[in-house]
Design a protein around this motif. Structure first.
Motif, PDB file in Angstrom:
ATOM      1  N   LYS A 144       0.977  -1.370  -0.044  1.00  0.00           N
ATOM      2  CA  LYS A 144      -0.191   0.103  -0.071  1.00  0.00           C
ATOM      3  C   LYS A 144       1.050   1.162   0.457  1.00  0.00           C
ATOM      4  O   LYS A 144       0.680   2.242  -0.368  1.00  0.00           O
ATOM      5  N   LEU A 145       1.813   1.307   1.191  1.00  0.00           N
ATOM      6  CA  LEU A 145       2.954   2.333   0.795  1.00  0.00           C
ATOM      7  C   LEU A 145       3.262   2.173  -0.318  1.00  0.00           C
ATOM      8  O   LEU A 145       3.029   3.205  -1.253  1.00  0.00           O
ATOM      9  N   ILE A 146       3.946   1.688  -0.802  1.00  0.00           N
ATOM     10  CA  ILE A 146       4.616   1.951  -2.455  1.00  0.00           C
ATOM     11  C   ILE A 146       3.927   1.915  -3.635  1.00  0.00           C
ATOM     12  O   ILE A 146       4.278   2.722  -4.660  1.00  0.00           O
ATOM     13  N   THR A 215       9.427  -7.652  -6.854  1.00  0.00           N
ATOM     14  CA  THR A 215       7.942  -8.713  -7.249  1.00  0.00           C
ATOM     15  C   THR A 215       6.814  -6.912  -6.891  1.00  0.00           C
ATOM     16  O   THR A 215       6.110  -6.494  -7.719  1.00  0.00           O
ATOM     17  N   MET A 216       7.359  -6.741  -5.741  1.00  0.00           N
ATOM     18  CA  MET A 216       6.529  -5.425  -5.089  1.00  0.00           C
ATOM     19  C   MET A 216       6.782  -4.091  -5.309  1.00  0.00           C
ATOM     20  O   MET A 216       4.816  -3.684  -6.447  1.00  0.00           O
ATOM     21  N   LEU A 217       7.952  -3.772  -6.196  1.00  0.00           N
ATOM     22  CA  LEU A 217       7.617  -2.663  -6.900  1.00  0.00           C
ATOM     23  C   LEU A 217       7.063  -2.274  -8.520  1.00  0.00           C
ATOM     24  O   LEU A 217       5.872  -1.553  -8.312  1.00  0.00           O
ATOM     25  N   LYS A 218       7.096  -3.446  -8.995  1.00  0.00           N
ATOM     26  CA  LYS A 218       6.221  -3.800 -10.248  1.00  0.00           C
ATOM     27  C   LYS A 218       4.839  -3.822  -9.742  1.00  0.00           C
ATOM     28  O   LYS A 218       4.422  -3.781 -10.132  1.00  0.00           O
ATOM     29  N   GLU A 219       4.734  -5.165  -9.351  1.00  0.00           N
ATOM     30  CA  GLU A 219       3.206  -5.199  -8.855  1.00  0.00           C
ATOM     31  C   GLU A 219       2.598  -3.763  -8.233  1.00  0.00           C
ATOM     32  O   GLU A 219       1.722  -3.153  -9.020  1.00  0.00           O
ATOM     33  N   ALA A 220       2.678  -2.718  -7.606  1.00  0.00           N
ATOM     34  CA  ALA A 220       3.093  -1.512  -7.345  1.00  0.00           C
ATOM     35  C   ALA A 220       2.919  -0.455  -8.262  1.00  0.00           C
ATOM     36  O   ALA A 220       2.235   0.767  -8.697  1.00  0.00           O
TER      37      ALA A 220
END
Length: 243
Positions: A144-146, A215-220
């Motif tokens: 959520k933050l990213i 992965t989290m950065l790309k999902e964001a």
């Protein structure tokens, strides 16, 4: 710079680590002796920030602690970029304000107290930096933050993060941690200090693998993600918001 003696005496009970006023007072010594290539990480962060900062936009340093990142960036970033430092620790913001006032900076810097797990104050930002910060955000709040940072970035804006990490292959994790503790010993931390701080951080600092962060950065929403620094169990990543 006050010397970090925070865990030098044996404690009867080890509480979870917090960025208290006492920690803020010794933080610069603590982090320089606890994080390998800390100044080099900061220099690289400042160079990358200067290359991507856009005139007339904001630069947010989330988890700004005592202001080291902003002080280094101020020397390189376009003077028409506004700086905003954010931290959830009143003690850190107080120390940061004191430290900033002691330097002849090129711009006024706004400082805010905010819990990044609850609010993402990013807007009209061409650069956001998070140096050793995301690892202290509870995992359930990180995506959520990213995403909030991504939404607050301008086109071609970047997020720069530096993190303590886990290895991709589990068999190397213990080995890298041993090298890390050797680094601390070389910086004159005792076995007691290393042990007590490790216990204090156990439930507070929760690292991801580099691949999990990517992965989290790309999902964001970030389409361009690159590792720019690596030392055993520490890593730096830059992510770009492209059209």
């Amino acid at each position: 710079m006050e010397k970090d003696n925070f865990f030098q005496q044996e404690l009867s009970a080890i509480n979870d680590f917090t960025f208290s006023n006492e920690v803020a007072n010794v933080f610069d010594d603590m982090v320089s002796r606890s994080v390998p290539f800390y100044i080099e990480m900061q220099r690289m962060t400042a160079e990358l920030a200067a290359n991507h900062a856009q005139s007339g936009t904001n630069l947010f340093d989330l988890g700004c602690s005592t202001g080291t990142t902003m002080i280094l960036m101020d020397k390189l970033v376009d003077e028409h970029v506004s700086f905003i430092g954010v931290d959830d620790s009143e003690g850190m913001i107080h120390k940061c304000r004191e430290k900033l006032n002691s330097f002849n900076l090129r711009r006024k810097i706004d400082l805010e107290v905010a819990d990044l797990a609850q609010i993402v104050p990013v807007e009209n930002a061409s650069v956001v930096t998070m140096v050793l910060v995301l690892q202290f955000i509870r995992p359930m709040h990180r995506l959520k933050l990213i995403k909030g940072i991504y939404d607050g970035l301008t086109e071609n804006g970047v997020l720069i993060i530096v993190e303590k990490i886990l290895t991709e292959e589990k068999s190397f994790n213990r080995e890298y941690i041993d090298y890390y503790y050797d680094f601390k010993r070389r910086n004159n931390y005792s076995e007691l200090e290393i042990s007590q701080k490790r216990e204090a951080l156990e439930n507070v600092l929760i690292p991801y693998k580099t691949s999990e962060n990517i992965t989290m950065l790309k999902e964001a929403g970030f389409s361009e993600v690159e590792v720019f620094f690596r030392w055993y169990n520490f890593s730096g990543i830059i992510a770009k918001k492209t059209p």
